[in-house]
Write an enzyme that holds these catalytic residues in place. Structure first.
Site, PDB file in Angstrom:
ATOM      1  N   PHE A  15      12.346 -33.024-129.560  1.00 48.35           N
ATOM      2  CA  PHE A  15      11.517 -34.445-130.383  1.00 48.35           C
ATOM      3  C   PHE A  15      10.724 -35.391-129.880  1.00 48.35           C
ATOM      4  O   PHE A  15      11.361 -35.828-129.129  1.00 48.35           O
ATOM      5  CB  PHE A  15      12.292 -34.499-131.781  1.00 48.35           C
ATOM      6  CG  PHE A  15      13.109 -33.379-132.314  1.00 48.35           C
ATOM      7  CD1 PHE A  15      12.227 -33.285-133.671  1.00 48.35           C
ATOM      8  CD2 PHE A  15      13.986 -32.663-132.641  1.00 48.35           C
ATOM      9  CE1 PHE A  15      12.258 -32.066-134.556  1.00 48.35           C
ATOM     10  CE2 PHE A  15      14.609 -31.657-133.652  1.00 48.35           C
ATOM     11  CZ  PHE A  15      13.468 -30.898-133.902  1.00 48.35           C
ATOM     12  N   SER A 231      19.465 -42.278-126.552  1.00 46.30           N
ATOM     13  CA  SER A 231      19.237 -40.784-126.862  1.00 46.30           C
ATOM     14  C   SER A 231      18.502 -40.161-128.068  1.00 46.30           C
ATOM     15  O   SER A 231      18.530 -40.506-128.322  1.00 46.30           O
ATOM     16  CB  SER A 231      20.607 -39.765-126.097  1.00 46.30           C
ATOM     17  OG  SER A 231      20.850 -39.484-126.741  1.00 46.30           O
ATOM     18  N   LYS A 232      18.262 -39.074-127.664  1.00 49.25           N
ATOM     19  CA  LYS A 232      17.168 -38.510-128.493  1.00 49.25           C
ATOM     20  C   LYS A 232      18.738 -37.681-129.931  1.00 49.25           C
ATOM     21  O   LYS A 232      18.502 -37.976-130.970  1.00 49.25           O
ATOM     22  CB  LYS A 232      16.577 -36.985-128.416  1.00 49.25           C
ATOM     23  CG  LYS A 232      15.381 -37.242-127.779  1.00 49.25           C
ATOM     24  CD  LYS A 232      15.017 -35.904-127.093  1.00 49.25           C
ATOM     25  CE  LYS A 232      13.620 -36.621-126.520  1.00 49.25           C
ATOM     26  NZ  LYS A 232      13.059 -35.561-125.309  1.00 49.25           N
ATOM     27  N   ARG A 233      19.654 -37.819-129.961  1.00 52.53           N
ATOM     28  CA  ARG A 233      20.745 -37.686-130.190  1.00 52.53           C
ATOM     29  C   ARG A 233      21.019 -38.745-130.887  1.00 52.53           C
ATOM     30  O   ARG A 233      22.572 -38.226-132.123  1.00 52.53           O
ATOM     31  CB  ARG A 233      21.911 -37.170-129.906  1.00 52.53           C
ATOM     32  CG  ARG A 233      22.033 -35.824-128.205  1.00 52.53           C
ATOM     33  CD  ARG A 233      22.924 -35.100-128.176  1.00 52.53           C
ATOM     34  NE  ARG A 233      23.393 -36.411-127.187  1.00 52.53           N
ATOM     35  CZ  ARG A 233      22.945 -36.035-126.090  1.00 52.53           C
ATOM     36  NH1 ARG A 233      22.243 -35.212-125.816  1.00 52.53           N
ATOM     37  NH2 ARG A 233      22.945 -37.086-124.977  1.00 52.53           N
ATOM     38  N   ASP A 234      21.107 -39.354-130.877  1.00 47.60           N
ATOM     39  CA  ASP A 234      21.477 -41.167-131.568  1.00 47.60           C
ATOM     40  C   ASP A 234      20.365 -41.460-132.743  1.00 47.60           C
ATOM     41  O   ASP A 234      19.778 -40.908-132.854  1.00 47.60           O
ATOM     42  CB  ASP A 234      21.377 -42.585-130.351  1.00 47.60           C
ATOM     43  CG  ASP A 234      22.435 -42.702-129.949  1.00 47.60           C
ATOM     44  OD1 ASP A 234      23.699 -42.676-129.301  1.00 47.60           O
ATOM     45  OD2 ASP A 234      21.640 -42.792-128.550  1.00 47.60           O
TER      46      ASP A 234
END
Length: 464
Positions: A15, A231-234
């Site tokens: 993403f 990060s992309k997970r945050d």
């Protein structure tokens, strides 16, 4: 200054991250500030992880943010150029040619099935405790990088490094340098985490007999809470999320500009033309920037407040249509266009984002709204609210609904007649009309709902 050429080179393997958007933005701003060229180049050599959906997200996100590229894949109104193709997967012949040049010049060699870049200098053997084996080191002075943001930086390279893996795929270091040479990139603006790669890249430039471009390493974006890079997970890390939630792209761009750069004064909300005029690399901060979703929400609200009426209503309708499966949005979309528009404009000064509108306006579009029990108990426990509501209902036929001020004057006259204040009528009227104690002004609610809808809701409350 010679003609500036900068590039943004994302990989379609996930993403679109807010850090990538900020890197693209700073490249775009520098190109626009200098009258240069902004290049989009797709790093799609990772065949296992590449995904066309992610590639589409890159194009869509950049376009939504207004970061039009001058050269790159031809998508929509963007792209084209004389240095394509702009996808690395279509440039493998160029990488092979450059590797052959290095091999012929003695600056590369094969070992263990891979191809290595050869550093020039005196060689010596040492035992590497970490790798538990002897390794060949090269005596070289440090690479000095005149970074446009960080100043003088020294990095040491003392071992040859792989440029083509044993499976035949070229590595990141090689393809980036080859493409930057071929595309005549003059300034490389990228995240600070790439600074460790720069010494390898400088050696490669010299191996090809080329002068390196200017480097500018921008600070990292730190996660909102706790240490470390975002990060992309945050939460709040994906551009797609802001599109889905109805954020304004100009608000997000303004916010991203301030993550690592400031205009030199106390201004925060700025038109993009002003930012372009002021933006320059030496003004970018060296310290990392902390992401703050509350500040972004506040910025978005500031932009919403200034939106022209027609655009705000259009964005609201578009958001409702994207979420048409919900009961509240369906009821709103089924309403008369004039009524929908009036409700949205009444709510515009009160919401922080478009995404709040369905819940914020729900009671405008249905008679089946709930009454907040705590609010009801508070309102009904003070004075004689039922009598006040009855007096207000009886005054409705004579009230002038032409404007908020006319309604206000009518209620004030009623209050004066009964030796009361405006507030004695406001709380019970709001409860009857919305079931809660928050929302737009009571006079605005009454004007937009209209005399007949107001009368029905007053009578419903009195009957209960």
């Amino acid at each position: 200054m010679s003609h500036v050429r900068v590039r943004f080179a994302p990989s379609p393997t996930g993403f679109f991250h807010i850090g990538s958007a900020r890197t693209a933005l700073f490249n775009w701003l520098y190109a626009r500030h200098t009258g240069g060229t902004f290049i989009l180049r797709i790093e799609d050599t990772d065949k296992e992880r590449n995904n066309d959906a992610y590639l589409g997200l890159i194009y869509d996100s950049l376009t939504w943010l207004g970061l039009n590229w001058d050269e790159g894949p031809q998508v929509g109104r963007n792209g084209g150029g004389d240095f394509g193709p702009y996808r690395q997967s279509e440039r493998t012949h160029l990488y092979r040619e450059h590797v052959d040049r290095l091999l012929t010049a003695g600056r590369a060699y094969e070992k263990d099935g891979a191809i290595w870049f050869k550093l020039l200098g005196e060689r010596y053997e040492v035992f590497d405790e970490h790798r538990k084996k002897n390794v060949t080191k090269v005596k070289l002075p440090p690479v000095v990088i005149a970074d446009q943001i960080r100043g003088r930086v020294e990095r040491m390279e003392d071992e040859d490094f792989v440029i083509v893996r044993s499976d035949g795929n070229p590595v990141f270091h090689l393809v980036n340098v080859v493409d930057d040479i071929a595309m005549r990139v003059t300034h490389i603006i990228r995240g600070e985490d790439h600074l460790s790669n720069t010494s390898k890249h400088v050696h490669l430039y010299e191996g090809f007999g080329m002068k390196p471009p200017m480097f500018a390493h921008i600070p990292l974006i730190l996660k909102q809470n706790g240490p470390g890079k975002m990060s992309k997970r945050d939460q709040g890390a994906l551009i797609e999320e802001y599109q889905r939630r109805g954020y304004l792209p100009e608000a997000l761009v303004n916010f991203l500009c301030l993550l690592g750069w400031n205009p030199g004064d106390d201004r925060e909300k700025m038109p993009i033309a002003d930012i372009i005029g002021l933006f320059d690399l030496p003004a970018v901060n060296q310290s990392n920037a902390r992401f703050d979703d509350k500040k972004l929400a506040h910025m978005n609200m500031a932009y919403l407040l200034e939106l022209p009426a027609e655009r705000f209503v259009a964005l609201a309708r578009e958001y409702f249509q994207r979420h048409a499966a919900a009961q509240t949005t369906n009821a709103a979309l089924a309403a008369d266009d004039t009524y929908f528009r009036a409700v949205m404009l009444l709510s515009q000064p009160k919401v922080k984002g478009i995404e709040e509108l369905p819940a914020y306006t729900a009671y405008f579009f249905t008679e089946d709204f709930s009454i907040d029990a705590k609010v009801r108990d508070k309102v009904m426990g003070k004075g004689d609210p039922r009598t006040r509501l009855r007096e207000l209902r009886e005054a409705l036929p004579a009230l002038d609904f032409a404007s908020d001020s006319a309604i206000e004057e009518g209620i004030k006259a009623l209050a004066a007649k009964n030796n009361l204040g405006f507030g004695d009528y406001q709380s019970i009227a709001r409860l009857a009309l919305s079931g809660t104690n928050v929302g737009p002004s009571i006079t605005g609610m009454m004007r937009v709902m209209g005399r007949e809808r107001v009368r029905r809701r007053f009578e419903r409350m009195l009957a209960s």
